[in-house]
Design a protein around this motif. Structure first.
Motif, PDB file in Angstrom:
ATOM      1  N   LEU A 111       0.832  -1.201   0.000  1.00  0.00           N
ATOM      2  CA  LEU A 111       0.000   0.000   0.000  1.00  0.00           C
ATOM      3  C   LEU A 111       0.869   1.253   0.000  1.00  0.00           C
ATOM      4  O   LEU A 111       2.023   1.227   0.442  1.00  0.00           O
ATOM      5  CB  LEU A 111      -0.931  -0.004   1.212  1.00  0.00           C
ATOM      6  N   PHE A 112       0.290   2.333  -0.470  1.00  0.00           N
ATOM      7  CA  PHE A 112       0.996   3.610  -0.576  1.00  0.00           C
ATOM      8  C   PHE A 112       0.203   4.719   0.103  1.00  0.00           C
ATOM      9  O   PHE A 112      -1.022   4.641   0.225  1.00  0.00           O
ATOM     10  CB  PHE A 112       1.188   3.987  -2.052  1.00  0.00           C
ATOM     11  N   ALA A 113       0.906   5.768   0.488  1.00  0.00           N
ATOM     12  CA  ALA A 113       0.271   6.958   1.047  1.00  0.00           C
ATOM     13  C   ALA A 113      -0.360   7.769  -0.091  1.00  0.00           C
ATOM     14  O   ALA A 113      -0.082   7.538  -1.279  1.00  0.00           O
ATOM     15  CB  ALA A 113       1.303   7.801   1.799  1.00  0.00           C
ATOM     16  N   VAL A 114      -1.169   8.744   0.267  1.00  0.00           N
ATOM     17  CA  VAL A 114      -1.843   9.604  -0.701  1.00  0.00           C
ATOM     18  C   VAL A 114      -0.817  10.265  -1.626  1.00  0.00           C
ATOM     19  O   VAL A 114       0.193  10.808  -1.160  1.00  0.00           O
ATOM     20  CB  VAL A 114      -2.660  10.695   0.030  1.00  0.00           C
ATOM     21  N   ASP A 115      -1.065  10.196  -2.921  1.00  0.00           N
ATOM     22  CA  ASP A 115      -0.235  10.845  -3.946  1.00  0.00           C
ATOM     23  C   ASP A 115       1.242  10.451  -3.879  1.00  0.00           C
ATOM     24  O   ASP A 115       2.104  11.227  -4.271  1.00  0.00           O
ATOM     25  CB  ASP A 115      -0.358  12.371  -3.858  1.00  0.00           C
ATOM     26  N   GLN A 116       1.541   9.270  -3.380  1.00  0.00           N
ATOM     27  CA  GLN A 116       2.927   8.834  -3.218  1.00  0.00           C
ATOM     28  C   GLN A 116       3.208   7.554  -3.997  1.00  0.00           C
ATOM     29  O   GLN A 116       2.333   6.703  -4.152  1.00  0.00           O
ATOM     30  CB  GLN A 116       3.243   8.577  -1.745  1.00  0.00           C
ATOM     31  N   SER A 117       4.441   7.429  -4.436  1.00  0.00           N
ATOM     32  CA  SER A 117       4.912   6.179  -5.025  1.00  0.00           C
ATOM     33  C   SER A 117       6.155   5.694  -4.285  1.00  0.00           C
ATOM     34  O   SER A 117       6.799   4.746  -4.703  1.00  0.00           O
ATOM     35  CB  SER A 117       5.203   6.353  -6.517  1.00  0.00           C
ATOM     36  N   THR A 118       6.466   6.347  -3.172  1.00  0.00           N
ATOM     37  CA  THR A 118       7.599   5.962  -2.342  1.00  0.00           C
ATOM     38  C   THR A 118       7.197   4.786  -1.465  1.00  0.00           C
ATOM     39  O   THR A 118       6.118   4.787  -0.865  1.00  0.00           O
ATOM     40  CB  THR A 118       8.030   7.140  -1.442  1.00  0.00           C
ATOM     41  N   LEU A 119       8.063   3.787  -1.379  1.00  0.00           N
ATOM     42  CA  LEU A 119       7.772   2.593  -0.590  1.00  0.00           C
ATOM     43  C   LEU A 119       7.962   2.863   0.905  1.00  0.00           C
ATOM     44  O   LEU A 119       8.994   3.406   1.312  1.00  0.00           O
ATOM     45  CB  LEU A 119       8.684   1.443  -1.010  1.00  0.00           C
ATOM     46  N   SER A 120       6.985   2.464   1.697  1.00  0.00           N
ATOM     47  CA  SER A 120       7.098   2.561   3.153  1.00  0.00           C
ATOM     48  C   SER A 120       7.989   1.421   3.652  1.00  0.00           C
ATOM     49  O   SER A 120       8.306   0.489   2.904  1.00  0.00           O
ATOM     50  CB  SER A 120       5.716   2.440   3.796  1.00  0.00           C
ATOM     51  N   ASP A 121       8.369   1.468   4.924  1.00  0.00           N
ATOM     52  CA  ASP A 121       9.142   0.375   5.512  1.00  0.00           C
ATOM     53  C   ASP A 121       8.372  -0.939   5.423  1.00  0.00           C
ATOM     54  O   ASP A 121       8.937  -1.988   5.117  1.00  0.00           O
ATOM     55  CB  ASP A 121       9.481   0.673   6.974  1.00  0.00           C
ATOM     56  N   GLU A 122       7.060  -0.874   5.686  1.00  0.00           N
ATOM     57  CA  GLU A 122       6.228  -2.071   5.612  1.00  0.00           C
ATOM     58  C   GLU A 122       6.195  -2.627   4.182  1.00  0.00           C
ATOM     59  O   GLU A 122       6.294  -3.839   3.974  1.00  0.00           O
ATOM     60  CB  GLU A 122       4.811  -1.754   6.081  1.00  0.00           C
ATOM     61  N   ALA A 123       6.082  -1.747   3.206  1.00  0.00           N
ATOM     62  CA  ALA A 123       6.057  -2.175   1.805  1.00  0.00           C
ATOM     63  C   ALA A 123       7.393  -2.816   1.413  1.00  0.00           C
ATOM     64  O   ALA A 123       7.423  -3.856   0.737  1.00  0.00           O
ATOM     65  CB  ALA A 123       5.748  -0.990   0.893  1.00  0.00           C
ATOM     66  N   ARG A 124       8.504  -2.215   1.848  1.00  0.00           N
ATOM     67  CA  ARG A 124       9.826  -2.798   1.534  1.00  0.00           C
ATOM     68  C   ARG A 124       9.973  -4.178   2.168  1.00  0.00           C
ATOM     69  O   ARG A 124      10.539  -5.090   1.558  1.00  0.00           O
ATOM     70  CB  ARG A 124      10.940  -1.852   1.990  1.00  0.00           C
ATOM     71  N   GLY A 125       9.450  -4.345   3.377  1.00  0.00           N
ATOM     72  CA  GLY A 125       9.504  -5.658   4.025  1.00  0.00           C
ATOM     73  C   GLY A 125       8.721  -6.700   3.246  1.00  0.00           C
ATOM     74  O   GLY A 125       9.183  -7.827   3.040  1.00  0.00           O
ATOM     75  N   ARG A 126       7.526  -6.345   2.806  1.00  0.00           N
ATOM     76  CA  ARG A 126       6.694  -7.269   2.019  1.00  0.00           C
ATOM     77  C   ARG A 126       7.372  -7.592   0.686  1.00  0.00           C
ATOM     78  O   ARG A 126       7.410  -8.734   0.253  1.00  0.00           O
ATOM     79  CB  ARG A 126       5.320  -6.651   1.797  1.00  0.00           C
ATOM     80  N   LEU A 127       7.915  -6.572   0.034  1.00  0.00           N
ATOM     81  CA  LEU A 127       8.580  -6.799  -1.250  1.00  0.00           C
ATOM     82  C   LEU A 127       9.848  -7.637  -1.087  1.00  0.00           C
ATOM     83  O   LEU A 127      10.179  -8.440  -1.968  1.00  0.00           O
ATOM     84  CB  LEU A 127       8.882  -5.472  -1.942  1.00  0.00           C
ATOM     85  N   ALA A 128      10.541  -7.484   0.029  1.00  0.00           N
ATOM     86  CA  ALA A 128      11.722  -8.327   0.289  1.00  0.00           C
ATOM     87  C   ALA A 128      11.294  -9.789   0.395  1.00  0.00           C
ATOM     88  O   ALA A 128      11.986 -10.688  -0.115  1.00  0.00           O
ATOM     89  CB  ALA A 128      12.432  -7.872   1.562  1.00  0.00           C
ATOM     90  N   GLN A 129      10.149 -10.050   1.040  1.00  0.00           N
ATOM     91  CA  GLN A 129       9.621 -11.419   1.112  1.00  0.00           C
ATOM     92  C   GLN A 129       9.236 -11.927  -0.276  1.00  0.00           C
ATOM     93  O   GLN A 129       9.480 -13.089  -0.617  1.00  0.00           O
ATOM     94  CB  GLN A 129       8.413 -11.482   2.042  1.00  0.00           C
ATOM     95  N   GLN A 130       8.643 -11.063  -1.087  1.00  0.00           N
ATOM     96  CA  GLN A 130       8.296 -11.452  -2.452  1.00  0.00           C
ATOM     97  C   GLN A 130       9.559 -11.796  -3.246  1.00  0.00           C
ATOM     98  O   GLN A 130       9.581 -12.784  -3.988  1.00  0.00           O
ATOM     99  CB  GLN A 130       7.533 -10.333  -3.163  1.00  0.00           C
ATOM    100  N   ALA A 131      10.594 -10.989  -3.088  1.00  0.00           N
ATOM    101  CA  ALA A 131      11.849 -11.241  -3.808  1.00  0.00           C
ATOM    102  C   ALA A 131      12.445 -12.586  -3.399  1.00  0.00           C
ATOM    103  O   ALA A 131      12.929 -13.346  -4.255  1.00  0.00           O
ATOM    104  CB  ALA A 131      12.843 -10.105  -3.541  1.00  0.00           C
TER     105      ALA A 131
END
Length: 177
Positions: free
Chosen positions: A69-89
């Motif tokens: 998930l992302f914040a309003v008008d943002q495409s920057t990854l949150s810490d939570e998003a980076r953690g999830r994407l690291a698991q996906q990788a």
């Protein structure tokens, strides 16, 4: 005539009740994103084993998680998003027979054009992170849907939050399109 109307009403209610069962087409059917196999590709390891098989699409979706998930008008990854994407990788590295399409989405606020561009930036952020984690770029493709495919339809912040996302849709074999 009254008996006919009552019978027809009962039939309609029974028909609607049957349509409300998300599992009527088997495991994984009817959930968010329509579950494993919704993308039309075969899924190695998923037949009859679902989320129990760590190399299945169901396991990826349910245990690893397919969205960030992302914040309003943002495409920057949150810490939570980076953690999830690291698991996906990690999962993608262990399962090289899969490729992925990363979908970028936005909430209903803003113009169609703005949200398509924002969805593209969100998908690219997720893809770039996966590549930085060692997933071959040739196994990844991005697509943007902007605000065209909401998973929640209502005008509250809670709904908007669920629609501001990037979703990693895995498929067996090569990328198409």
């Amino acid at each position: 005539m009254r008996g006919f109307k009552v019978g027809l009403s009962i039939l309609c209610v029974a028909g609607l009740a049957a349509c409300s069962d998300p599992g009527r087409f088997g495991p994984g059917a009817g959930g968010p994103g329509m579950g494993p196999g919704a993308n039309g590709f075969g899924q190695p390891g998923s037949v009859g084993q679902g989320a129990l098989d760590p190399s299945s699409a169901a396991y990826f979706e349910e245990t690893v998680g397919d969205r960030v998930l992302f914040a309003v008008d943002q495409s920057t990854l949150s810490d939570e998003a980076r953690g999830r994407l690291a698991q996906q990788a990690q999962w993608l590295s262990r399962n090289p027979e899969y490729t992925a399409v990363i979908e970028g989405h936005a909430d209903e606020q803003g113009t169609r054009e703005y949200n398509l561009a924002l969805g593209a930036r969100r998908a690219a952020s997720a893809r770039d992170f996966l590549v930085a984690q060692g997933v071959a770029g040739s196994r990844l493709r991005t697509v943007t849907y902007g605000k065209e495919r909401p998973i929640e339809i209502c005008s509250t912040e809670e709904c908007y939050n669920q629609n501001r996302r990037a979703v990693t849709v895995i498929a067996a074999g090569g990328l198409t399109g």
